[in-house]
Design a protein around this motif. Structure first.
Motif, short mmCIF file in Angstrom:
data_model
loop_
_atom_site.label_atom_id
_atom_site.label_comp_id
_atom_site.label_asym_id
_atom_site.label_seq_id
_atom_site.Cartn_x
_atom_site.Cartn_y
_atom_site.Cartn_z
N UNK A 126 -52.35 -1.43 34.29
CA UNK A 126 -51.84 -0.71 33.13
C UNK A 126 -50.57 0.16 33.33
N UNK A 127 -49.76 -0.58 34.18
CA UNK A 127 -48.74 0.44 34.75
C UNK A 127 -47.52 -0.42 34.75
N UNK A 128 -46.14 0.31 34.35
CA UNK A 128 -45.16 -0.59 34.85
C UNK A 128 -44.39 0.15 35.92
N UNK B 254 -31.79 4.63 45.20
CA UNK B 254 -32.74 3.83 44.37
C UNK B 254 -34.06 4.75 44.35
N UNK B 255 -34.45 4.45 42.95
CA UNK B 255 -35.75 5.19 42.45
C UNK B 255 -36.68 4.10 41.68
N UNK B 256 -38.02 4.56 41.75
CA UNK B 256 -38.90 3.79 41.05
C UNK B 256 -39.74 4.42 40.01
N UNK B 257 -39.70 4.36 38.80
CA UNK B 257 -40.42 4.98 37.76
C UNK B 257 -41.74 4.22 37.31
N UNK B 258 -42.79 4.96 37.50
CA UNK B 258 -44.27 4.51 36.80
C UNK B 258 -44.39 4.83 35.51
N UNK C 167 -46.65 7.07 28.87
CA UNK C 167 -46.53 8.40 29.81
C UNK C 167 -45.50 7.88 30.92
N UNK C 168 -44.47 8.55 31.10
CA UNK C 168 -43.92 8.46 32.52
C UNK C 168 -44.52 9.46 33.34
N UNK C 169 -45.52 8.57 34.34
CA UNK C 169 -46.10 9.14 35.12
C UNK C 169 -45.54 9.80 36.28
N UNK D 224 -44.90 -8.64 25.80
CA UNK D 224 -43.59 -8.89 26.35
C UNK D 224 -43.00 -7.32 26.24
N UNK D 225 -42.57 -6.94 27.66
CA UNK D 225 -42.00 -5.44 27.89
C UNK D 225 -40.63 -5.86 28.22
N UNK D 226 -39.60 -4.60 28.29
CA UNK D 226 -38.35 -4.67 28.73
C UNK D 226 -38.04 -3.10 29.23
N UNK D 227 -36.99 -3.32 30.00
CA UNK D 227 -36.35 -2.09 30.49
C UNK D 227 -34.74 -2.68 30.33
N UNK D 228 -33.87 -1.63 30.21
CA UNK D 228 -32.69 -1.91 29.70
C UNK D 228 -31.73 -0.57 30.20
N UNK D 229 -30.21 -0.88 30.50
CA UNK D 229 -29.63 0.21 30.83
C UNK D 229 -28.95 0.63 29.27
N UNK D 230 -28.77 1.85 28.93
CA UNK D 230 -28.20 2.41 27.75
C UNK D 230 -26.76 3.48 28.14
#
Length: 432
Positions: A106-108, A130-134, A141-143, A412-418
């Motif tokens: 249940x995590x990205x 470099x970072x990793x966000x969970x 929630x950004x854990x 389907x999930x996404x991550x994107x630069x803004x």
């Protein structure tokens, strides 16, 4: 009279059932006539619904064989997705770009290159790290945010040289391990190098060891550096000059026939290739280069396989529209050419995925919203990779660039630069 009325009833019933069959096959069953719903008709009444009886029959005919309903609005659909995105970069971050992710349980787990000084990114900036966000997929929630690697960082077995930590990628190695790759860059000073390190899903910690990834070419296996990538391409007719930086794992990892494949890229060198990843996930073997015609500035490709097994790449062209190249075996590729279904592409990363048997082609449009570059991004869908329909259109002056799309547990999930490469956003594209 009774016989006449019965005949009329049967004719209408057959029309309705034929229409519903078409909608079921296309996956477009109207909500009001969904399975399990109740429909009651008073004597002499005509079925009532929001479209009207005649419009429903017309829609059934128009949607035959289509993936997208005739009344679908790609811009509205894209706006709804934009509204539910959340930021997943730390508050002190000023620049962020080029994110990639894996979804487990249940995590990205989303990796990105970031910096705390100014918007944007560049391989000559040693302060890029470099970072990793969970992110919890159930609560959004950004854990936690992990710092993965930075210039000059010391590990138990190695110390990173000075230089930017760039273009991270991530893959699930096994049930309890993620592997993160990144490039350490210092242009015109040394050869860049692809490194990797592992994250333990049980302890939620990165191991304190890093290792050099390898690249296998026709000459052998070497440290994964631009010179070996270029030398192999030169043996296959590549004439552009070598660069000592810029080699990266570019596309998302994709699995076919039990093997993992990915597109490699050298952006400043304008160089592209298809590679496979070995079972130990530490060595990338070049299968074939696609760089023709070399008069074009080709870089940053996304690759997939069509229903007949043919490989197809959509390739960014600096200063021009996207072009496409195909290959029967992954080794020998056609000269890249334009395709009518991408008429006005912009200068940015494309995506080419397949979810639930449907291809999703993502591409930046050259149209500007409020004069802002990379402010329009389209997603087209297809069953065959030939006939395409527009499903999403993202329009925003906040930009929508360098997205990654991943399927997980039916969504389907996404991550994107803004922004001007200022932040990474995350959210759900759709449920399949």
């Amino acid at each position: 009279m009774m016989m006449y009325l019965l005949t009329c009833f049967l004719v209408v019933t057959n029309v309705l059932y034929a229409g519903l069959g078409t909608q079921l096959m296309a996956g477009n069953l109207p909500k009001q006539l969904s399975l399990g719903s109740q429909v009651s008709l008073e004597a002499g009444a005509v079925p009532q619904n929001d479209l009207g009886f005649d419009r429903r029959i017309d829609n059934i005919a128009r949607n035959k064989g289509k993936l997208i309903p005739s009344d679908w609005d790609p811009l509205s659909a894209g706006s709804k997705v934009l509204d539910r995105l959340i930021p997943i970069t730390a508050l002190q971050v000023k620049g962020a770009h080029d994110a990639e992710m894996v979804l487990v349980g249940n995590r990205a787990y989303i990796v990105a290159e970031v910096n705390d000084i100014k918007p944007g990114e560049h391989p000559r900036w040693p302060f890029v790290y470099v970072t990793m966000s969970v992110v919890n997929l159930e609560t959004l929630e950004l854990e936690k945010i992990y710092n993965v690697a930075q210039s000059g960082q010391s590990f138990e077995n190695e110390t990173l040289p000075l230089g930017a930590c760039f273009v991270p990628r991530i893959i699930q190695r096994d049930e309890q391990t993620l592997r993160c790759y990144f490039s350490s860059e210092n242009p015109d000073v040394r050869q860049s190098q692809i490194w990797y390190m592992d994250f333990d899903l049980t302890t939620h910690r990165f191991t304190n060891h890093i290792f050099k990834a390898k690249i296998t070419t026709t000459d052998g296996t070497f440290d994964m550096q631009p010179r070996h990538f270029h030398a192999d391409a030169a043996k296959h007719g590549f004439r552009k000059r070598p660069r000592d930086y810029g080699l990266c794992i570019f596309d998302s990892f994709k699995s076919f026939d039990g093997k993992i494949y990915v597109a490699l890229n050298n952006y400043p060198g304008r160089q592209n290739a298809l590679a496979s990843l070995n079972d130990d996930m530490d060595t990338f073997e070049i299968i074939g280069h696609f760089n023709e015609p070399q008069k074009m500035a080709l870089s940053e490709a996304s690759v997939n396989r069509l229903p007949d097994g043919t490989w197809m790449a959509i390739i960014r062209q600096n200063g021009g529209n996207y072009v496409f190249s195909t290959s029967k075996d992954g080794k020998t590729w056609t000269r890249a050419e334009y395709r009518d279904f991408v008429p006005n592409g912009g200068d940015s990363k494309p995506t080419f995925d397949k979810f639930n048997g449907i291809y999703y082609l993502g591409w930046q449009e050259s149209t500007l919203i409020e004069g802002v570059k990379r402010s329009v991004f389209n997603i087209d869908v297809s069953r065959d990779g030939i006939n395409w329909e527009r499903k999403y259109r993202f329009e925003t002056p906040e930009t929508f660039q360098y997205p990654t799309f991943m399927e997980h547990n039916g969504s389907v999930w996404l991550c994107v630069t803004q922004g001007q490469k200022e932040r990474i956003m995350f959210g759900k594209l759709e449920d399949l």
